[in-house]
Design a protein around this motif. Sequence first.
Motif, PDB file in Angstrom:
ATOM      1  N   ARG A 154       0.832  -1.209   0.000  1.00  0.00           N
ATOM      2  CA  ARG A 154       0.000   0.000   0.000  1.00  0.00           C
ATOM      3  C   ARG A 154       0.865   1.256   0.000  1.00  0.00           C
ATOM      4  O   ARG A 154       0.565   2.231  -0.705  1.00  0.00           O
ATOM      5  N   SER A 155       1.945   1.235   0.773  1.00  0.00           N
ATOM      6  CA  SER A 155       2.837   2.393   0.828  1.00  0.00           C
ATOM      7  C   SER A 155       3.492   2.656  -0.517  1.00  0.00           C
ATOM      8  O   SER A 155       3.806   3.805  -0.853  1.00  0.00           O
ATOM      9  N   LEU A 156       3.703   1.584  -1.286  1.00  0.00           N
ATOM     10  CA  LEU A 156       4.302   1.734  -2.612  1.00  0.00           C
ATOM     11  C   LEU A 156       3.269   2.097  -3.676  1.00  0.00           C
ATOM     12  O   LEU A 156       3.638   2.328  -4.836  1.00  0.00           O
ATOM     13  N   GLY A 157       2.003   2.127  -3.301  1.00  0.00           N
ATOM     14  CA  GLY A 157       0.957   2.497  -4.240  1.00  0.00           C
ATOM     15  C   GLY A 157       0.299   1.336  -4.949  1.00  0.00           C
ATOM     16  O   GLY A 157      -0.402   1.531  -5.948  1.00  0.00           O
ATOM     17  N   VAL A 158       0.485   0.133  -4.445  1.00  0.00           N
ATOM     18  CA  VAL A 158      -0.086  -1.049  -5.098  1.00  0.00           C
ATOM     19  C   VAL A 158      -1.503  -1.287  -4.593  1.00  0.00           C
ATOM     20  O   VAL A 158      -1.720  -1.474  -3.395  1.00  0.00           O
ATOM     21  N   ASP A 159      -2.445  -1.276  -5.507  1.00  0.00           N
ATOM     22  CA  ASP A 159      -3.842  -1.601  -5.224  1.00  0.00           C
ATOM     23  C   ASP A 159      -4.127  -2.948  -5.880  1.00  0.00           C
ATOM     24  O   ASP A 159      -4.253  -3.041  -7.109  1.00  0.00           O
ATOM     25  N   LEU A 160      -4.222  -4.003  -5.080  1.00  0.00           N
ATOM     26  CA  LEU A 160      -4.391  -5.338  -5.631  1.00  0.00           C
ATOM     27  C   LEU A 160      -5.694  -5.482  -6.421  1.00  0.00           C
ATOM     28  O   LEU A 160      -5.773  -6.283  -7.354  1.00  0.00           O
ATOM     29  N   GLY A 161      -6.697  -4.704  -6.068  1.00  0.00           N
ATOM     30  CA  GLY A 161      -7.949  -4.759  -6.803  1.00  0.00           C
ATOM     31  C   GLY A 161      -7.826  -4.301  -8.235  1.00  0.00           C
ATOM     32  O   GLY A 161      -8.670  -4.645  -9.080  1.00  0.00           O
ATOM     33  N   ARG A 162      -6.767  -3.553  -8.532  1.00  0.00           N
ATOM     34  CA  ARG A 162      -6.586  -3.040  -9.890  1.00  0.00           C
ATOM     35  C   ARG A 162      -6.334  -4.161 -10.901  1.00  0.00           C
ATOM     36  O   ARG A 162      -6.648  -4.024 -12.095  1.00  0.00           O
ATOM     37  N   PHE A 163      -5.800  -5.292 -10.427  1.00  0.00           N
ATOM     38  CA  PHE A 163      -5.500  -6.385 -11.343  1.00  0.00           C
ATOM     39  C   PHE A 163      -6.762  -7.047 -11.884  1.00  0.00           C
ATOM     40  O   PHE A 163      -6.712  -7.712 -12.925  1.00  0.00           O
ATOM     41  N   ASP A 164      -7.885  -6.902 -11.188  1.00  0.00           N
ATOM     42  CA  ASP A 164      -9.128  -7.501 -11.674  1.00  0.00           C
ATOM     43  C   ASP A 164      -9.472  -7.004 -13.074  1.00  0.00           C
ATOM     44  O   ASP A 164      -9.953  -7.768 -13.915  1.00  0.00           O
ATOM     45  N   ALA A 165      -9.212  -5.724 -13.318  1.00  0.00           N
ATOM     46  CA  ALA A 165      -9.493  -5.150 -14.637  1.00  0.00           C
ATOM     47  C   ALA A 165      -8.280  -5.213 -15.550  1.00  0.00           C
ATOM     48  O   ALA A 165      -8.414  -5.325 -16.771  1.00  0.00           O
ATOM     49  N   ALA A 166      -7.075  -5.147 -14.975  1.00  0.00           N
ATOM     50  CA  ALA A 166      -5.855  -5.103 -15.797  1.00  0.00           C
ATOM     51  C   ALA A 166      -5.595  -6.435 -16.492  1.00  0.00           C
ATOM     52  O   ALA A 166      -5.094  -6.464 -17.623  1.00  0.00           O
ATOM     53  N   PHE A 167      -5.930  -7.536 -15.833  1.00  0.00           N
ATOM     54  CA  PHE A 167      -5.680  -8.866 -16.385  1.00  0.00           C
ATOM     55  C   PHE A 167      -6.919  -9.326 -17.160  1.00  0.00           C
ATOM     56  O   PHE A 167      -7.982  -9.519 -16.585  1.00  0.00           O
ATOM     57  N   ASP A 168      -6.769  -9.490 -18.459  1.00  0.00           N
ATOM     58  CA  ASP A 168      -7.887  -9.882 -19.317  1.00  0.00           C
ATOM     59  C   ASP A 168      -7.995 -11.410 -19.348  1.00  0.00           C
ATOM     60  O   ASP A 168      -7.346 -12.075 -20.154  1.00  0.00           O
ATOM     61  N   ARG A 169      -8.813 -11.968 -18.491  1.00  0.00           N
ATOM     62  CA  ARG A 169      -8.922 -13.420 -18.378  1.00  0.00           C
ATOM     63  C   ARG A 169      -9.693 -14.049 -19.535  1.00  0.00           C
ATOM     64  O   ARG A 169      -9.692 -15.268 -19.698  1.00  0.00           O
ATOM     65  N   LYS A 170     -10.347 -13.237 -20.345  1.00  0.00           N
ATOM     66  CA  LYS A 170     -11.196 -13.787 -21.407  1.00  0.00           C
ATOM     67  C   LYS A 170     -10.595 -13.642 -22.800  1.00  0.00           C
ATOM     68  O   LYS A 170     -11.183 -14.127 -23.774  1.00  0.00           O
ATOM     69  N   LEU A 171      -9.439 -12.980 -22.907  1.00  0.00           N
ATOM     70  CA  LEU A 171      -8.891 -12.703 -24.240  1.00  0.00           C
ATOM     71  C   LEU A 171      -8.684 -13.981 -25.038  1.00  0.00           C
ATOM     72  O   LEU A 171      -9.187 -14.116 -26.159  1.00  0.00           O
ATOM     73  N   TYR A 172      -7.938 -14.918 -24.498  1.00  0.00           N
ATOM     74  CA  TYR A 172      -7.576 -16.090 -25.284  1.00  0.00           C
ATOM     75  C   TYR A 172      -8.761 -17.003 -25.534  1.00  0.00           C
ATOM     76  O   TYR A 172      -8.903 -17.553 -26.631  1.00  0.00           O
ATOM     77  N   SER A 173      -9.642 -17.149 -24.569  1.00  0.00           N
ATOM     78  CA  SER A 173     -10.821 -17.990 -24.805  1.00  0.00           C
ATOM     79  C   SER A 173     -11.751 -17.345 -25.828  1.00  0.00           C
ATOM     80  O   SER A 173     -12.440 -18.050 -26.578  1.00  0.00           O
ATOM     81  N   SER A 174     -11.771 -16.008 -25.884  1.00  0.00           N
ATOM     82  CA  SER A 174     -12.606 -15.330 -26.875  1.00  0.00           C
ATOM     83  C   SER A 174     -12.137 -15.600 -28.299  1.00  0.00           C
ATOM     84  O   SER A 174     -12.906 -15.465 -29.254  1.00  0.00           O
ATOM     85  N   LEU A 175     -10.868 -15.984 -28.421  1.00  0.00           N
ATOM     86  CA  LEU A 175     -10.311 -16.325 -29.728  1.00  0.00           C
ATOM     87  C   LEU A 175     -10.348 -17.831 -29.978  1.00  0.00           C
ATOM     88  O   LEU A 175      -9.797 -18.322 -30.971  1.00  0.00           O
ATOM     89  N   GLY A 176     -10.993 -18.557 -29.063  1.00  0.00           N
ATOM     90  CA  GLY A 176     -11.110 -19.996 -29.220  1.00  0.00           C
ATOM     91  C   GLY A 176      -9.868 -20.770 -28.848  1.00  0.00           C
ATOM     92  O   GLY A 176      -9.700 -21.919 -29.267  1.00  0.00           O
TER      93      GLY A 176
END
Length: 626
Positions: free
Chosen positions: A153-175
Motif C-alpha cells: 500500500r505504501s508503494l501504491g499497489v492496489d491489488l484490486g486493480r489487477f481484476d481489470a488489468a488482467f484480461d482473463r477472457k482474451l484467449y478464450s474469446s479467440l477460441g
Amino acid sequence: MSNKINRRDFLSGTALAIAAGLTPLAQIRAAPDRYYPPSLTGLRGSHPGSFEVAHQVGREGKIFDVSALPIEQNFDLVVVGGGISGLAAAWFYREAHGSAARILILENHDDFGGHAKRNEFRVGDRLLLGYGGTESLQSPKTFFSKTVNRLLRSLGVDLGRFDAAFDRKLYSSLGLSQGVYFDRETFGTDRLVVGNPVVTGGDSFASDAHPRPIETVIAQFPMSDEARGRLIEFFAQPKDYLAGKSKAEKIAYLKKIPYRDFLRKDAGLGDEAVRFFDGATLGLMAMGPDILPALDAMASQYAGFTGLGLGDLDDQEIAAFNEPYIYHFPDGNASIARLLVRSLIPTVAPGRTMEDVVLAEFDYAKLDVDGAPVRVRLNSTAVAIANARHRGGPVDIGYMRAGALNRVQAKHCVLAGYNMMIPHIMPELPEPQKQALALSVKMPLVYVNVAIRDWHPFVKLGVHDIYSPHAYFSNTKLDYPVALGGYRNPREPGEPMLLHMEHIPLTPNQGLSNVQQFRLGRQLLLNTPFAEYETRIIDQLDRMLGPGGFQSKRDIAAITVNRWPHGYAYSADSLFDPQTEGPQPYEIARRRCGSVSIANSDAGWNSYTHEAIDQAWRAVSDLKSA
C-alpha cells in the motif's frame, strides 16, 4: 542450423551486436548513450560476470582479506543483495531509523531486483515487456501478512486493480485453450493435441476455459490403447486409490511416496501412461513428480486425489490455489522492485503509482550518487563480512567490483543474498548455523522470453499454453494479457507477442534425490552456452508450431534466456528431509550474529515474493537487539 536468429541488444533504440565472450557490463559500456540492463537480450539471469567471484569464494575457497584496506565509506546499513528482500530490508530500515539513514545496497548482477528481472523488447515500434524471473504475486488474500500489505500500500499497489488489468477472457474469446505437445524422441512422433486434462490450482484462465471432452483429447495421445484407456479412466472416474486407510494413514502415506509412484502404482497408470505426467509439476514446483511428495501435489491440486476423501483438509496451500492467478505486472514482480527503488531513491524515476511505474524511465546513473542517503551499487559481489571484535562496533564489508577489492563499514548489515553463500563470506558464524545455511540448495530453472512478430500460428492451432511431458521446454505460453499504466498487451494475432518458455534441468527417474538433481541441474545450466539454448528454442517451436505456419527464421525477432542456476528457494521435502523436533533448519540458519541479520526467501524456505518481504521485515527487526 541455417536459420539462426540474429542476436542483438537494443540500447536507446540502437542495435548493438553481441560479441562472443562479451559480458553484459561490457556490452552496456559499449553503448554510448545509456546504461539500461532491462533491454539486453541474449543470456541473462545469472549472466556472465555476475557469479564468477562468488564461485571463487564458495567453490574454490578463496579468501579475500580486507583488513588492511582503507575504509572507503561508512553507512548505517549495508544490505548484501539487491533483490526484493534486500530492497525491502532497506525500506523497512529507513522507516525505522528515519530518512537520514545512510544505506548502501550491494548487488552482484548488472541490474537490481534479484530474480525479479524485467525483459524489454522492441519489435518495430512496439514495446513488449516480459518477466525474466519472479512471475506474479501469489494468493494475496491467503498468504499476505499485514506487513506485506502495508508495504505494498505504501508503494501504491492496489491489488484490486489487477481484476481489470488482467484480461482473463482474451484467449478464450479467440477460441484458444491449453494443449499438449508430444515429442518424437519420447513418443515416436511430433504431435500437438488441443486440450489438456492436467489443470492445477491458481490457473489464470481456468474459469473461462472451454475444454474438449477428456476422451476426445486423450484419444489423440500417441500412446497404446491400453495407456490411453488407463488415462481416460483416471481422469473420468476418480477413485479412492488408498481405500482401507484412515485419513491420518492416507496423509502419512502421501508424505512419503513420490507423486509419480502414487500415479504409477496406486492409481494404476503403469509405466507408459505415467509418462504423460513427467513434466506436469515442473512449471509450478521446479521439481519433477519423482521427487515431489504426493501430499504436496495434492495441495497444489494436481490430479489423482479427488476420490481420496481428503477434500476437507484445512490446508493453507489448498486455499491459496482457489484464488485466481492474476496479480501480475507486465514485467512480473520486477515492478515491485522498481517501486521499491523509486521509493528509496526518488530521483531515479518519475511517478508514484503502480500504474506509472510500468513505463517510467529509470535513470540508472542515479542509483549510486555521492551524498545520497540510499545508494544501490550494481556489479558488486560481497566477499567478506565480519563483526567488530567489540560489541556495538561497525561491521566490516568487503566486496569486489570491476576487479578491485573494496572495503566499507556499517553499524548494521543485512545479508539478503543466497543463504548457501553466507558461511563462505562470514566464517565467524557458529558451526550449526553454517550447516543449516548450507541446506538451502536452490532449485535451478530457465525462463525464456521469445519475441515473435505475430501469433497467428497459435490461433490457427487453437492453443495459448502448451505443456510438454518430455520436450526440453516443458511449458510454452503466450504472455499474460495485462494492460496497465499505459502499457497495452497484444490483443490481435497480427501484433508482436512474447512467448514464455520454461526449462527445469533435472535428472529424473534415476534414483537421485532432490538435492542431487538440483546440483546436477545447476552445473548443466552453467555449462550450456546461449547458442545451444537458441538451437533448442528454434527446434521446439518449429516442431510444435510448424503445422500452424510458424517459421522461426521469419517469425522470431529476439530471444532472452534468463538462466537461474540458483532459482527457487529450497522447500522442505518430506521424501528426503529428516523429521526434526524444535527449531527448523531455516530458523537456525537465519539467526542474527552480532550486528548482522539474514533476510531473503531462503530464510523461510519459501520462494514467494511475500516471503521475501516478510523475511526482510524480520531481519531489520532482529537488528534492534544488536
